[in-house]
Design an enzyme around this catalytic site. Sequence first.
Site, PDB file in Angstrom:
ATOM      1  CE  LYS A 143       0.095   3.353   4.833  1.00 17.64           C
ATOM      2  NZ  LYS A 143       0.044   3.503   6.263  1.00 17.64           N
ATOM      3  CB  SER A 180       5.260  -2.556  12.119  1.00 14.39           C
ATOM      4  OG  SER A 180       4.820  -1.244  12.449  1.00 14.39           O
ATOM      5  CD  GLU A 208      -3.545  -2.903   7.366  1.00 12.98           C
ATOM      6  OE1 GLU A 208      -2.391  -3.066   6.971  1.00 12.98           O
ATOM      7  OE2 GLU A 208      -4.225  -1.911   7.076  1.00 12.98           O
ATOM      8  CG  HIS A 215      -5.725   1.728   5.294  1.00 12.84           C
ATOM      9  ND1 HIS A 215      -5.281   2.651   6.207  1.00 12.84           N
ATOM     10  CD2 HIS A 215      -4.710   0.848   5.104  1.00 12.84           C
ATOM     11  CE1 HIS A 215      -4.039   2.335   6.547  1.00 12.84           C
ATOM     12  NE2 HIS A 215      -3.662   1.254   5.894  1.00 12.84           N
ATOM     13  CG  ASN A 266      -1.714   1.234   1.399  1.00 13.60           C
ATOM     14  OD1 ASN A 266      -1.825   2.032   0.466  1.00 13.60           O
ATOM     15  ND2 ASN A 266      -2.296   1.432   2.579  1.00 13.60           N
ATOM     16  N   GLY A 280       2.530   1.593  10.992  1.00 11.07           N
ATOM     17  CA  GLY A 280       3.505   2.683  10.879  1.00 11.07           C
ATOM     18  C   GLY A 280       4.244   2.977  12.164  1.00 11.07           C
ATOM     19  CD  GLU A 321      -2.928   5.397   6.864  1.00 12.02           C
ATOM     20  OE1 GLU A 321      -2.968   5.498   5.635  1.00 12.02           O
ATOM     21  OE2 GLU A 321      -1.976   4.890   7.475  1.00 12.02           O
TER      22      GLU A 321
HETATM   23  C1  PEP Z   1      -0.709  -0.007   6.343  1.00  7.07           C
HETATM   24  O1  PEP Z   1      -0.769   1.200   6.245  1.00  7.07           O
HETATM   25  O2  PEP Z   1      -1.628  -0.713   5.881  1.00  7.07           O
HETATM   26  C2  PEP Z   1       0.428  -0.597   7.014  1.00  7.07           C
HETATM   27  C3  PEP Z   1       0.357  -1.848   7.386  1.00  7.07           C
HETATM   28  O3  PEP Z   1       1.497   0.234   7.231  1.00  7.07           O
HETATM   29  P1  PEP Z   1       2.930  -0.201   7.842  1.00  7.07           P
HETATM   30  O4  PEP Z   1       3.367  -1.454   7.153  1.00  7.07           O
HETATM   31  O5  PEP Z   1       3.816   0.967   7.551  1.00  7.07           O
HETATM   32  O6  PEP Z   1       2.712  -0.426   9.293  1.00  7.07           O
END
Ligand code: PEP
Length: 250
Positions: free
Chosen positions: A11, A211, A166, A96, A9, A172, A98
């Site tokens: 973003k 992460s 997630e 997601h 992703n 992040g 966000e």
């Molecule tokens: C995400 O934004 O879906 C995500 C998993 O980000 P990260 O891998 O940076 O934690």
Amino acid sequence: MKTIAIVGNWKMNTTPDTAVSLASGIRGRLEGRDTARIRVIVCPPFVSLDRVSRNLEGSEIAVGAQNLHSETDGAFTGEISAEMLRGLAEFVIVGHSERRTLFGESDELIAAKMEAASGVGLKPILCVGETLGQRSAGKARETVERQTIEGLSKVNDLSQTMIAYEPVWAIGTGEAATPETAQDMMASIRACLRPRFDDVAESVPLLYGGSVNPGNVSRFVEQPDIDGALVGGASLSADSFTEIVLNALD
Ligand code: PEP
């Protein structure tokens, strides 16, 4: 052996030019590797979908969008419908965290987006996950189950869907969930799918996100109910994303 999906992703990162470089970097590094057991998907920003899709033509790497609008067309300035994405993307990320937290997307809206995506043959990747507050209050499982059930309330054919668990506190932050915590939640997700989707509940791909990096991915995908990963930060480097893909296969 199960098939694994690794989804990047991107973003709101990359320009159309740098998106193409990133896509070709990943393609080049995976060329000649045995990726039969893995589905690799990259999700660039809308404005790069066309160029990235063309660049990846003839490769095993699929393309996804990061969002869509629930309506088919109309006076929704700045929005993109499922119909517009058809032909540009095979997959689309829906709900997601966000989108839920920064843009106020409700389970009801997410359900409508899932329906819109499925309706035109796009394969949705439904994201679910609890916040730290919800986990501390002992509400992680009920939150994730509610998001899963409501997000899928208008989907009849689960076979074209993936679900990404997630935990918001792991996105992040560099603080991934433990593989055991993730596995435990995946088992709950599968259990809450069974009453409605029967056998398909056993085969729907469940991805872990939060992460994920080249060093931890294999410990997630070796869990019985984890079929891959949704990767944010580490998907922005061709080296680290490719390493995640290859380590997931080990
Ligand atoms: C995400 O934004 O879906 C995500 C998993 O980000 P990260 O891998 O940076 O934690």
